[in-house]
Design a protein around this motif. Sequence first.
Motif, mmCIF file in Angstrom:
data_model
loop_
_atom_site.group_PDB
_atom_site.id
_atom_site.type_symbol
_atom_site.label_atom_id
_atom_site.label_comp_id
_atom_site.label_asym_id
_atom_site.label_seq_id
_atom_site.Cartn_x
_atom_site.Cartn_y
_atom_site.Cartn_z
ATOM 1 N N MET A 1 9.465 -4.196 -0.089
ATOM 2 C CA MET A 1 10.346 -4.012 -1.231
ATOM 3 C C MET A 1 9.852 -2.911 -2.145
ATOM 4 S SD MET A 1 12.991 -5.862 -1.366
ATOM 5 C CE MET A 1 13.374 -5.941 -3.115
ATOM 6 N N LEU A 2 8.566 -2.832 -2.325
ATOM 7 C CA LEU A 2 8.086 -1.959 -3.386
ATOM 8 C C LEU A 2 7.575 -0.615 -2.913
ATOM 9 C CD1 LEU A 2 6.582 -4.642 -5.690
ATOM 10 C CD2 LEU A 2 8.675 -3.322 -5.973
ATOM 11 N N SER A 3 6.878 -0.597 -1.821
ATOM 12 C CA SER A 3 6.384 0.715 -1.431
ATOM 13 C C SER A 3 6.726 1.101 -0.008
ATOM 14 C CB SER A 3 4.865 0.787 -1.642
ATOM 15 O OG SER A 3 4.287 -0.484 -1.508
ATOM 16 N N GLY A 4 7.275 0.166 0.756
ATOM 17 C CA GLY A 4 7.571 0.508 2.132
ATOM 18 C C GLY A 4 6.310 0.474 2.963
ATOM 19 N N VAL A 5 6.474 0.636 4.245
ATOM 20 C CA VAL A 5 5.307 0.559 5.112
ATOM 21 C C VAL A 5 4.898 1.920 5.634
ATOM 22 C CG1 VAL A 5 5.583 -1.801 5.819
ATOM 23 C CG2 VAL A 5 6.828 -0.009 7.014
ATOM 24 N N ALA A 6 5.368 2.947 4.968
ATOM 25 C CA ALA A 6 4.935 4.273 5.385
ATOM 26 C C ALA A 6 3.417 4.318 5.284
ATOM 27 C CB ALA A 6 5.563 5.333 4.497
ATOM 28 N N LYS A 7 2.846 5.134 6.088
ATOM 29 C CA LYS A 7 1.396 5.286 6.055
ATOM 30 C C LYS A 7 1.008 5.683 4.646
ATOM 31 C CE LYS A 7 -2.147 7.172 9.053
ATOM 32 N NZ LYS A 7 -2.271 7.911 10.328
ATOM 33 N N PRO A 8 0.084 4.975 4.079
ATOM 34 C CA PRO A 8 -0.246 5.235 2.671
ATOM 35 C C PRO A 8 -0.857 6.611 2.477
ATOM 36 C CG PRO A 8 -1.794 3.682 3.656
ATOM 37 C CD PRO A 8 -0.721 3.911 4.661
ATOM 38 N N LYS A 9 -0.330 7.315 1.486
ATOM 39 C CA LYS A 9 -0.989 8.559 1.074
ATOM 40 C C LYS A 9 -2.353 8.177 0.507
ATOM 41 C CE LYS A 9 2.489 11.578 1.442
ATOM 42 N NZ LYS A 9 3.310 11.865 0.275
ATOM 43 N N PRO A 10 -3.354 8.891 0.838
ATOM 44 C CA PRO A 10 -4.706 8.542 0.399
ATOM 45 C C PRO A 10 -4.795 8.181 -1.074
ATOM 46 C CG PRO A 10 -4.760 10.457 1.834
ATOM 47 C CD PRO A 10 -3.320 10.064 1.701
ATOM 48 N N GLY A 11 -4.120 8.921 -1.915
ATOM 49 C CA GLY A 11 -4.269 8.687 -3.349
ATOM 50 C C GLY A 11 -3.558 7.470 -3.894
#
Lengths: 228, 228
Positions: free
Chosen positions: A208-218
């Motif tokens: 819901m909040l950030s999606g499961v895209a690969k997290p940007k390092p920051g």
Amino acid sequence: MASAPRKRPAAEPRAGQKLSPRGELKRTQILDAAAEVLAVRGFAGTMLSEIAERAGTQAGSLYYHFASREDLIEEVLRRGVTLTMAHVRAALTELAPETSARDRLAAAIREHVRFQLDVSAYARASARSTGQVPAEMRARINREFRRYGVFLDELIMEAMADGAIDPGVDRSALRMLLIGAANWTTEWFRPDGTSNVDEIADLLVRLMLSGVAKPKPGRRLPKKSKVD
Amino acid sequence: MASAPRKRPAAEPRAGQKLSPRGELKRTQILDAAAEVLAVRGFAGTMLSEIAERAGTQAGSLYYHFASREDLIEEVLRRGVTLTMAHVRAALTELAPETSARDRLAAAIREHVRFQLDVSAYARASARSTGQVPAEMRARINREFRRYGVFLDELIMEAMADGAIDPGVDRSALRMLLIGAANWTTEWFRPDGTSNVDEIADLLVRLMLSGVAKPKPGRRLPKKSKVD
DNA sequence: AATTTATCCTAATCAGGATTAGGCTTCAAT
DNA sequence: ATTGAAGCCTAATCCTGATTAGGATAAATT
């Protein structure tokens, strides 16, 4: 003719305190049993005989407490929603008052899933069975659902106002997708060790909040649940 | 005694071409009718009489084509999954061969939702009714589901390998949440103008891939669906 | 045209589960 | 110790909807 006017109209315990003067206990046992059966078998497969058995009584005896099968079921399903909302609401009030809208929404989602999967057969029952119910009953139950919907909608709105959620998305669709994903867990969740409630809850929050895209390092991801 | 051994074992049309030599047509009409009834009423509420009516025939006549109510329903539900998978698969083959794993997954999600909501009563039927079905039938249908699950799982895996999805998330839970959100749409979607299929499909894609957090200025969001 | 075969219909039958009738037990208050 | 309501049981009854029996009817084949 006319013997005694036995059998009360199977009214619910008044709002007041007149709770279990004796047989309200059994009434509760019956409701509990019904919730469990409904959660597993669905509206169709639910037989009064099975409910009675689990409640340690006889199918015919249920009619002392409830006017009909439908009445009994309706009360269970309605409670499912009511209890869920109450639980989620309570969880939110326990958050620190300065908690962000985003975190409040996250907590709500987590608690919804948890309550359903871990705690309440009523919640599972209404998640699974509400869809299969005859139209009139459906309409009545929907009132409760709408109430809960409004509640969630407010959380979403606040998250939008707060900049946590893109105000461009259709709130209603978003909410329904959310509820859908949550409710559907009752279809596949394995209470044995195979599935992990917290993991599921957290994943849904993340979706819901950030999606499961690969997290940007920051970028920080929402971490393990910890509400209370 | 023993009159003619009428009534075939209600076998499906062989794999071969012997398709509608006459009454295979009605058989199809019956299946179609059943799909529509199931999609709306669910397993419980589905009555042979209503199916028959929609198919322009009599309840008793259904038994010429199917061995039992359960057989009929099972075929519908099974088809629901099969057809959905076939549709999604076909849509993917039409993508440009260099399409990224991420976009392939997105297309799959969109087409799943679209097919279900816009196209196939079979898909709706199995989304809504599979949960309420007796255990044995359930087991048989689950085979198809698992097949579709594997298919989706591969897409997700590829997206992970490609860096589009965080490899840390539980693929299985992710897939189930996705399917849940998608299937649940059949509970609330309004075929009248109120709901918009593409919007819903796109929103679900977005949830899966980037979440609904307010977009960072620099980050591109997946745009309107356009598969074919 | 006569016969067979595929399809379908109508009117029972059946089965299973909800509901009801009427009576038996508690138990608390008299 | 009686009595009356509350709580529950058992054994019918009722209903509904699936299933079956036994033909029609129609198309195809000879």
